[in-house]
Design an enzyme around this catalytic site. Structure first.
Site, PDB file in Angstrom:
ATOM      1  N   GLY A   1      -5.949  43.014  -0.271  1.00 23.15           N
ATOM      2  CA  GLY A   1      -6.836  43.095  -1.432  1.00 23.15           C
ATOM      3  C   GLY A   1      -8.278  43.404  -1.058  1.00 23.15           C
ATOM      4  O   GLY A   1      -9.201  43.105  -1.799  1.00 23.15           O
TER       5      GLY A   1
ATOM      6  N   HIS B   1      -7.338  58.052   0.728  1.00 22.72           N
ATOM      7  CA  HIS B   1      -6.263  57.082   0.939  1.00 22.72           C
ATOM      8  C   HIS B   1      -4.976  57.741   0.461  1.00 22.72           C
ATOM      9  O   HIS B   1      -4.832  58.032  -0.724  1.00 22.72           O
ATOM     10  CB  HIS B   1      -6.544  55.792   0.154  1.00 22.72           C
ATOM     11  CG  HIS B   1      -5.412  54.800   0.211  1.00 22.72           C
ATOM     12  ND1 HIS B   1      -5.537  53.571   0.809  1.00 22.72           N
ATOM     13  CD2 HIS B   1      -4.137  54.866  -0.244  1.00 22.72           C
ATOM     14  CE1 HIS B   1      -4.382  52.921   0.719  1.00 22.72           C
ATOM     15  NE2 HIS B   1      -3.520  53.684   0.074  1.00 22.72           N
TER      16      HIS B   1
ATOM     17  N   ARG C   1       6.891  46.009   0.024  1.00 21.75           N
ATOM     18  CA  ARG C   1       7.224  45.585  -1.346  1.00 21.75           C
ATOM     19  C   ARG C   1       7.018  46.766  -2.291  1.00 21.75           C
ATOM     20  O   ARG C   1       6.525  47.820  -1.881  1.00 21.75           O
ATOM     21  CB  ARG C   1       6.292  44.448  -1.755  1.00 21.75           C
ATOM     22  CG  ARG C   1       4.825  44.867  -1.608  1.00 21.75           C
ATOM     23  CD  ARG C   1       3.845  43.912  -2.207  1.00 21.75           C
ATOM     24  NE  ARG C   1       2.487  44.207  -1.767  1.00 21.75           N
ATOM     25  CZ  ARG C   1       1.686  45.107  -2.287  1.00 21.75           C
ATOM     26  NH1 ARG C   1       2.088  45.843  -3.302  1.00 21.75           N
ATOM     27  NH2 ARG C   1       0.466  45.305  -1.816  1.00 21.75           N
TER      28      ARG C   1
END
Ligand code: ADP
Length: 446
Positions: free
Chosen positions: A164, A208, A291
């Protein structure tokens, strides 16, 4: 195949997972805190169990309660969604020990990739290019200063347990390294209870770019192309798109191939995302998420593949549904994260939604957990939904997105929708010309 899946999450992602279960004919169990009794995921599930008070630590992160909920309802598998327990290796282990399947990779792969120092070493060993940096953890301040000098300023001090965007500090010169180490260490300890740090070269204006993978756990793996998540505020993504406006087919195939070979080598099971910074035509691994990601729908829209359905099939022992040559990318998809926040200060704005009208039409998907009259509790993440738009070309997708943002009404609280209305009209965004710095610069000058 499983007969009943417990969803250890809330909000839009709990609904998203339920939809996949329903299409597979699998019953669903929702868990919720006392603050979430009226939440949509509770209303839509076949069964629900209250697992504790509002604080996530006592409810959505409460492993004994979640285990008891599995036992009471007879759930034979748990889908963790993202956040909460999704990257908790101990949770995966405990479930397996109780005969409940964890819909995700092995506990071992979760823990290797959860430690970013180990993850980088593993990536390197598997042939993935990484950001130049320290060889393992920083031992002490002296060691940190030496490593930073050797890498060359600017450098980024990062937390091994990071997530995060927390526990990350830039040092632009030798004058700043002591402060960066001290601040990152304190932040990492407070946020993760682990103060191990490492240092990387700080890249100036990268993008990114992350690659979505599916592995069968037996050495088979495929990739589903990339997502560009360069539009970020405080290292948090707010807008994601597939494919990346910066890559061509050759570059996509090259990085996809590197990632697939690595996942085959690892024997990875389930869905995963390998994240890179991309600058001057080169990819540099930063981390792997073991995930489902918030931004997975853009990949679903361009591939037509339901990633949650695939996760469930893989966890139940089925082979991969698709071979690499079956994967084709159609058009372009963009996702906007709709947060209950002030669109300039990003201060959370919980409260009652007095009027709600989501957009619709061809190529439009709204993944959300809210409804008119719903009261957003103040205890959790401010993401209330995602607007995902698909078109045949990026130009068509942007036109459609503009139309959808005009149609989208959420009254009673503040949301980030007005920010996206500005972005969709911006020339740099229209041209796909933005790096991970773009949004912060835009917010500073707008
Ligand atoms: P987290 O796990 O906290 O999300 P990541 O390692 O995935 O941390 O990095 C999050 C974001 O931080 C990246 O998308 C990028 O914007 C920025 N970042 C990370 N590493 C670097 C680096 N070496 N140079 C420049 N920016 C970086």
């Amino acid at each position: 195949m499983f007969s009943k899946i417990l969803i250890a999450n809330r909000g839009e992602i709990a609904l998203r997972i339920m939809r996949a279960c329903k299409e597979l004919g699998i019953s669903t169990v929702a868990i919720h805190s006392t603050a979430d009794s009226d939440a949509m995921h509770v209303k839509l599930a076949d069964e629900s169990v209250c697992v504790g008070p509002p604080a996530a630590a006592e409810s959505y992160l409460n492993i004994p309660q979640i285990l008891a909920a599995c036992e009471i309802t007879g759930a034979d598998a748990v889908h963790p969604g993202y956040g909460f327990l999704s990257e908790n290796a101990r949770f995966a282990e405990i479930l397996q020990a109780h005969g409940v399947a964890f819909i995700g990779p092995t506990a071992e792969h979760i823990s290797v990739m959860g430690d970013k120092i180990e993850a980088k070493k593993t990536a390197e060993r598997l042939g993935i290019p990484v950001v130049p940096g320290s060889d393992g953890a920083v031992l002490n301040d002296n060691d940190g200063r030496r490593i930073a000098r050797e890498i060359g300023y600017p450098v980024l001090v990062k937390a091994a347990a990071g997530g995060g965007g927390r526990g990350m500090k830039v040092a632009r010169s030798a004058d700043e390294i002591d402060d960066a180490l001290a601040t990152a260490r304190a932040e990492a300890l407070a946020a993760f209870g682990n103060d191990a740090l490492y240092i990387e070269k700080y890249l100036g204006e990268p993008r990114h770019i992350e690659v979505q993978v599916l592995g069968d756990g037996k050495g088979g793996a495929i990739h589903l192309g990339e997502r560009d998540c360069s539009l970020q505020r405080r290292h948090q993504k707010i807008w994601e798109e597939a494919p990346s406006p910066a890559l061509n087919a050759q570059q996509r195939a090259r990085i996809g191939d590197v990632v697939v070979k690595a996942m085959q080598g690892l024997g990875y099971a389930g869905a995963g995302t390998v994240e890179f910074l991309y600058e001057n035509g080169e990819f540099y691994f930063i981390e792997m998420n073991t995930r489902l990601q918030v931004e997975h729908p853009v990949t679903e829209m361009v591939t037509g593949i339901d990633l949650v359905n695939e996760q469930i099939r893989i966890a139940s022992g089925s082979p991969l549904t698709f071979a690499q040559e079956d994967i084709t990318l159609e058009g372009c998809a963009i996702e906007c994260r709709i947060n209950a926040e002030n669109p300039r200060t990003f201060m959370p704005s919980p409260g009652k939604i007095s009027y709600y009208h989501p957009p619709g039409g061809l190529g439009v998907r709204v993944d959300s957990g809210v409804y008119q009259g719903y009261v957003i509790p103040p205890y959790y993440d401010s993401l209330i939904g995602k607007l995902i738009v698909h078109g045949r070309s990026r130009v068509e997708t942007m036109m459609r997105l503009r139309r959808c943002l005009d149609e989208f009404v959420v009254d009673g609280i503040q949301t980030t929708i007005p920010l996206f209305r500005e972005l969709v009209d911006n020339q740099d965004i229209a041209n796909g010309m933005y790096s991970i710095r773009w949004l912060e610069d835009f917010l500073a000058t707008a």
